[in-house]
Enzyme design. Structure first.
Site, PDB file in Angstrom:
ATOM      1  N   SER A  54     -21.681 -56.295 -94.185  1.00 11.65           N
ATOM      2  CA  SER A  54     -20.305 -56.597 -93.804  1.00 11.65           C
ATOM      3  C   SER A  54     -19.522 -55.313 -93.583  1.00 11.65           C
ATOM      4  O   SER A  54     -19.800 -54.280 -94.222  1.00 11.65           O
ATOM      5  CB  SER A  54     -19.661 -57.380 -94.955  1.00 11.65           C
ATOM      6  N   TYR A 105     -17.644 -58.399-104.336  1.00 13.44           N
ATOM      7  CA  TYR A 105     -18.411 -58.900-103.186  1.00 13.44           C
ATOM      8  C   TYR A 105     -18.891 -57.723-102.334  1.00 13.44           C
ATOM      9  O   TYR A 105     -20.078 -57.628-101.976  1.00 13.44           O
ATOM     10  CB  TYR A 105     -17.544 -59.855-102.346  1.00 13.44           C
ATOM     11  N   LYS A 123     -22.820 -56.022-101.294  1.00  9.37           N
ATOM     12  CA  LYS A 123     -23.336 -55.654 -99.959  1.00  9.37           C
ATOM     13  C   LYS A 123     -23.762 -54.192 -99.940  1.00  9.37           C
ATOM     14  O   LYS A 123     -24.820 -53.845 -99.417  1.00  9.37           O
ATOM     15  CB  LYS A 123     -22.277 -55.931 -98.876  1.00  9.37           C
TER      16      LYS A 123
HETATM   17  N1  LIG Z   1     -18.291 -65.049 -92.660  1.00  9.94           N
HETATM   18  C1  LIG Z   1     -17.892 -63.789 -92.805  1.00  9.94           C
HETATM   19  O1  LIG Z   1     -16.720 -63.474 -92.635  1.00  9.94           O
HETATM   20  C2  LIG Z   1     -18.889 -62.719 -93.166  1.00  9.94           C
HETATM   21  C3  LIG Z   1     -18.569 -61.380 -92.878  1.00  9.94           C
HETATM   22  C4  LIG Z   1     -19.493 -60.391 -93.217  1.00  9.94           C
HETATM   23  C5  LIG Z   1     -20.688 -60.726 -93.829  1.00  9.94           C
HETATM   24  N2  LIG Z   1     -20.972 -62.034 -94.110  1.00  9.94           N
HETATM   25  C6  LIG Z   1     -22.245 -62.360 -94.784  1.00  9.94           C
HETATM   26  O2  LIG Z   1     -23.037 -63.167 -93.920  1.00  9.94           O
HETATM   27  C7  LIG Z   1     -23.826 -64.077 -94.690  1.00  9.94           C
HETATM   28  C8  LIG Z   1     -23.594 -65.481 -94.174  1.00  9.94           C
HETATM   29  O3  LIG Z   1     -22.214 -65.768 -94.272  1.00  9.94           O
HETATM   30  P1  LIG Z   1     -21.590 -67.174 -93.841  1.00  9.94           P
HETATM   31  O4  LIG Z   1     -20.211 -66.910 -93.375  1.00  9.94           O
HETATM   32  O5  LIG Z   1     -22.525 -67.921 -92.996  1.00  9.94           O
HETATM   33  O6  LIG Z   1     -21.470 -67.854 -95.283  1.00  9.94           O
HETATM   34  P2  LIG Z   1     -21.893 -69.317 -95.775  1.00  9.94           P
HETATM   35  O7  LIG Z   1     -21.400 -69.471 -97.161  1.00  9.94           O
HETATM   36  O8  LIG Z   1     -21.487 -70.325 -94.758  1.00  9.94           O
HETATM   37  O9  LIG Z   1     -23.480 -69.212 -95.763  1.00  9.94           O
HETATM   38  C9  LIG Z   1     -24.207 -68.635 -96.836  1.00  9.94           C
HETATM   39  C10 LIG Z   1     -25.267 -69.637 -97.249  1.00  9.94           C
HETATM   40  O10 LIG Z   1     -26.044 -69.119 -98.331  1.00  9.94           O
HETATM   41  C11 LIG Z   1     -26.313 -70.181 -99.232  1.00  9.94           C
HETATM   42  N3  LIG Z   1     -26.651 -69.556-100.517  1.00  9.94           N
HETATM   43  C12 LIG Z   1     -25.861 -68.794-101.327  1.00  9.94           C
HETATM   44  N4  LIG Z   1     -26.560 -68.357-102.389  1.00  9.94           N
HETATM   45  C13 LIG Z   1     -27.834 -68.826-102.247  1.00  9.94           C
HETATM   46  C14 LIG Z   1     -29.017 -68.695-103.015  1.00  9.94           C
HETATM   47  N5  LIG Z   1     -29.035 -68.009-104.158  1.00  9.94           N
HETATM   48  N6  LIG Z   1     -30.147 -69.302-102.565  1.00  9.94           N
HETATM   49  C15 LIG Z   1     -30.139 -70.028-101.422  1.00  9.94           C
HETATM   50  N7  LIG Z   1     -29.036 -70.181-100.657  1.00  9.94           N
HETATM   51  C16 LIG Z   1     -27.891 -69.578-101.066  1.00  9.94           C
HETATM   52  C17 LIG Z   1     -25.070 -71.048 -99.197  1.00  9.94           C
HETATM   53  O11 LIG Z   1     -25.302 -72.376 -99.597  1.00  9.94           O
HETATM   54  C18 LIG Z   1     -24.675 -70.966 -97.713  1.00  9.94           C
HETATM   55  O12 LIG Z   1     -25.263 -72.016 -96.969  1.00  9.94           O
HETATM   56  C19 LIG Z   1     -23.412 -63.866 -96.139  1.00  9.94           C
HETATM   57  O13 LIG Z   1     -24.349 -63.008 -96.753  1.00  9.94           O
HETATM   58  C20 LIG Z   1     -22.063 -63.200 -96.029  1.00  9.94           C
HETATM   59  O14 LIG Z   1     -21.784 -62.403 -97.154  1.00  9.94           O
HETATM   60  C21 LIG Z   1     -20.103 -63.041 -93.766  1.00  9.94           C
HETATM   61  O1  LIG Z   2      -3.707 -66.928 -94.626  1.00  8.87           O
HETATM   62  C1  LIG Z   2      -3.905 -65.809 -94.139  1.00  8.87           C
HETATM   63  C2  LIG Z   2      -5.217 -65.239 -94.088  1.00  8.87           C
HETATM   64  C3  LIG Z   2      -5.364 -63.958 -93.565  1.00  8.87           C
HETATM   65  N1  LIG Z   2      -4.283 -63.273 -93.086  1.00  8.87           N
HETATM   66  C4  LIG Z   2      -4.469 -61.928 -92.495  1.00  8.87           C
HETATM   67  O2  LIG Z   2      -5.436 -62.056 -91.474  1.00  8.87           O
HETATM   68  C5  LIG Z   2      -6.258 -60.906 -91.376  1.00  8.87           C
HETATM   69  C6  LIG Z   2      -7.722 -61.319 -91.529  1.00  8.87           C
HETATM   70  O3  LIG Z   2      -7.953 -61.843 -92.830  1.00  8.87           O
HETATM   71  P1  LIG Z   2      -9.311 -62.592 -93.226  1.00  8.87           P
HETATM   72  O4  LIG Z   2      -9.637 -63.618 -92.196  1.00  8.87           O
HETATM   73  O5  LIG Z   2      -9.182 -63.047 -94.642  1.00  8.87           O
HETATM   74  O6  LIG Z   2     -10.417 -61.455 -93.062  1.00  8.87           O
HETATM   75  P2  LIG Z   2     -10.586 -60.051 -93.816  1.00  8.87           P
HETATM   76  O7  LIG Z   2      -9.594 -59.880 -94.898  1.00  8.87           O
HETATM   77  O8  LIG Z   2     -10.637 -59.002 -92.757  1.00  8.87           O
HETATM   78  O9  LIG Z   2     -12.012 -60.219 -94.510  1.00  8.87           O
HETATM   79  C7  LIG Z   2     -13.118 -60.854 -93.850  1.00  8.87           C
HETATM   80  O10 LIG Z   2     -13.821 -59.941 -93.065  1.00  8.87           O
HETATM   81  C8  LIG Z   2     -14.456 -58.875 -93.764  1.00  8.87           C
HETATM   82  C9  LIG Z   2     -15.151 -57.985 -92.763  1.00  8.87           C
HETATM   83  O11 LIG Z   2     -16.206 -58.650 -92.174  1.00  8.87           O
HETATM   84  C10 LIG Z   2     -15.436 -59.459 -94.767  1.00  8.87           C
HETATM   85  O12 LIG Z   2     -15.996 -58.429 -95.501  1.00  8.87           O
HETATM   86  C11 LIG Z   2     -14.720 -60.403 -95.698  1.00  8.87           C
HETATM   87  O13 LIG Z   2     -15.672 -60.982 -96.544  1.00  8.87           O
HETATM   88  C12 LIG Z   2     -14.040 -61.477 -94.903  1.00  8.87           C
HETATM   89  O14 LIG Z   2     -13.308 -62.324 -95.763  1.00  8.87           O
HETATM   90  C13 LIG Z   2      -5.770 -59.961 -92.484  1.00  8.87           C
HETATM   91  O15 LIG Z   2      -4.863 -59.050 -91.913  1.00  8.87           O
HETATM   92  C14 LIG Z   2      -5.030 -60.892 -93.455  1.00  8.87           C
HETATM   93  O16 LIG Z   2      -3.995 -60.257 -94.163  1.00  8.87           O
HETATM   94  C15 LIG Z   2      -3.011 -63.827 -93.118  1.00  8.87           C
HETATM   95  O17 LIG Z   2      -2.037 -63.196 -92.684  1.00  8.87           O
HETATM   96  N2  LIG Z   2      -2.862 -65.073 -93.658  1.00  8.87           N
END
Ligand SMILES: NC(=O)c1ccc[n+]([C@@H]2O[C@H](COP(=O)([O-])OP(=O)(O)OC[C@H]3O[C@@H](n4cnc5c(N)ncnc54)[C@H](O)[C@@H]3O)[C@@H](O)[C@H]2O)c1
Ligand SMILES: O=c1ccn([C@@H]2O[C@H](COP(=O)(O)OP(=O)(O)O[C@H]3O[C@H](CO)[C@@H](O)[C@H](O)[C@H]3O)[C@@H](O)[C@H]2O)c(=O)[nH]1
Length: 336
Positions: A124, A148, A152
């Site tokens: 991330s 979190y 990572k």
């Molecule tokens: N969505 C974002 O904003 C974002 C940004 C950067 C990185 N990531 C990373 O990308 C990956 C996927 O994210 P996502 O948004 O699809 O999240 P998500 O929660 O939708 O998907 C993650 C999945 O992992 C499963 N899971 C968690 N722990 C587990 C375990 N111990 N064994 C088996 N399954 C397990 C959950 O049930 C879920 O289906 C994550 O590692 C997350 O940290 C997400």
């Molecule tokens: O109700 C809300 C939610 C968010 N924000 C703003 O919207 C922007 C985006 O926020 P958000 O969608 O929560 O994303 P991030 O804070 O950038 O974090 C996300 O994106 C990161 C980079 O991928 C990941 O590490 C994090 O897990 C994921 O939550 C930021 O400026 C927040 O302050 C608002 O103003 N109101």
């Protein structure tokens, strides 16, 4: 290839499954459903017309992981499984460290034992913390501000050491910026369990009338309109980044890290306006205080992924809003 998607029932994993099947790969999903529904996998089958083997199980259990790898003849793994809510990680740090690190260690140990050594890891942009300059390159300093993010960063370190231990390992770390949007079919999308923390799912719920108004977390940042700026990446583009990373893995040596982002920043107010255009109704909002731990600006330099993986984001924020709205309208209760 036969590819195992841990966490493949989740938001990014389900979209990646669609793109991989579209490119002729076979996918198998291992997920404990702690934050997802098996319905997502069924919907992937509907979109692709393929059968997707689904194993309900935990990545922290060696026996479960070993059986999936061996029984399905897996060639490569994309490791999505993990807990991802920043705020929750601050209140439940041990749960985050236990789940995210245990899952990675168990997976990597088991892969090594059974001879599967091609791995793509979901990291991330959070590993860059509050960056000194933007756009952020892969060489920018790494530092984290919450548990979190630490899972990572530690995950990346573990994989660096593993890759250095033997040339057999080929590992790609993908640092995602802000994934948004949904598959254009409207069949799969982001399905937060509770009140959403992230901007796009929150706006979707306000647009749908499920939440009354958005709180904009601060309008006094040093940005063009004072609100936070992020790099919002359509989830289908992000999914395709995994296809590109897997294609590249065969010619890769050791561990490589890539930013997956658009290279463009969008403010909170710009995102609100884009969503209003997509859904054709106003999004009520009020400006509140800054959220603890938030930074002003974060966007990627995706040049390395453009050059080496041949990947670039193709969708606009407007398309992401239209697709998110289609998903929200067709599935007001998500997969439930
Ligand atoms: N969505 C974002 O904003 C974002 C940004 C950067 C990185 N990531 C990373 O990308 C990956 C996927 O994210 P996502 O948004 O699809 O999240 P998500 O929660 O939708 O998907 C993650 C999945 O992992 C499963 N899971 C968690 N722990 C587990 C375990 N111990 N064994 C088996 N399954 C397990 C959950 O049930 C879920 O289906 C994550 O590692 C997350 O940290 C997400
Ligand atoms: O109700 C809300 C939610 C968010 N924000 C703003 O919207 C922007 C985006 O926020 P958000 O969608 O929560 O994303 P991030 O804070 O950038 O974090 C996300 O994106 C990161 C980079 O991928 C990941 O590490 C994090 O897990 C994921 O939550 C930021 O400026 C927040 O302050 C608002 O103003 N109101």
């Amino acid at each position: 290839m036969r590819i195992l998607l841990t966490g493949g029932a989740g938001y990014i994993g389900s979209h990646t499954a669609v793109e991989l099947v579209g490119r002729g790969h076979q996918v198998v999903v291992l997920d404990n459903l702690v934050n997802s529904s098996v319905e997502a996998v069924r919907r992937v089958e509907k979109i692709t017309g393929a059968q997707i083997p689904f194993v309900e199980g935990d990545c922290t259990e060696h026996r479960v992981v070993e059986r999936v790898l061996v029984d399905h003849g897996i060639d490569a793994v994309v490791h999505f499984a993990g807990l991802k809510a920043v705020g929750e990680s601050v209140s439940q740090p041990l749960r985050y460290y236990r789940n995210n690190l245990d899952a990675l260690l168990t997976l990597a140990e088991t892969m090594g034992r059974v001879g599967v050594r091609d791995l793509v890891f979901s990291s991330s942009a959070t590993v860059y913390g509050d960056p000194e300059t933007v756009p952020i390159t892969e060489g920018s300093a790494l530092r984290v501000t919450n548990p979190y993010g630490a899972t990572k960063l530690f995950g990346e370190r573990i994989l660096e050491d593993l890759a250095a231990s033997s040339p057999d390992w080929r590992i790609t770390v993908l640092r995602y910026f802000n994934p948004v949007g949904a598959h254009p079919s409207g069949l799969i999308g982001e399905d937060p369990n509770d009140i959403p923390n992230n901007l796009f799912p929150y706006i979707s719920k306000v647009a749908a009338g499920r939440l009354s108004e958005l709180t904009v977390f601060g309008d006094d940042y040093d940005t063009p309109d004072g609100t936070g700026v992020r790099d919002y990446l359509h989830v289908v583009d992000l999914a395709r980044g995994h296809v590109a990373a897997l294609d590249h893995l065969g010619s890769q040596k050791g561990l490589r890290a890539f930013n997956l982002g658009t290279g463009r920043g969008t403010s909170v107010l710009e995102a609100v306006r884009a969503f209003e255009q997509a859904c054709g109704r106003p999004i009520p909002f009020r400006v509140g205080p800054r959220r603890d731990g938030d930074i002003a600006t974060c966007f990627a330099d995706p040049g390395q992924a453009n050059r080496e993986l041949g990947w670039r984001a193709e969708h606009t924020v407007a398309q992401a809003c239209a697709d998110a709205w289609r998903w929200q309208s067709a599935n007001p209760d998500g997969y439930r």
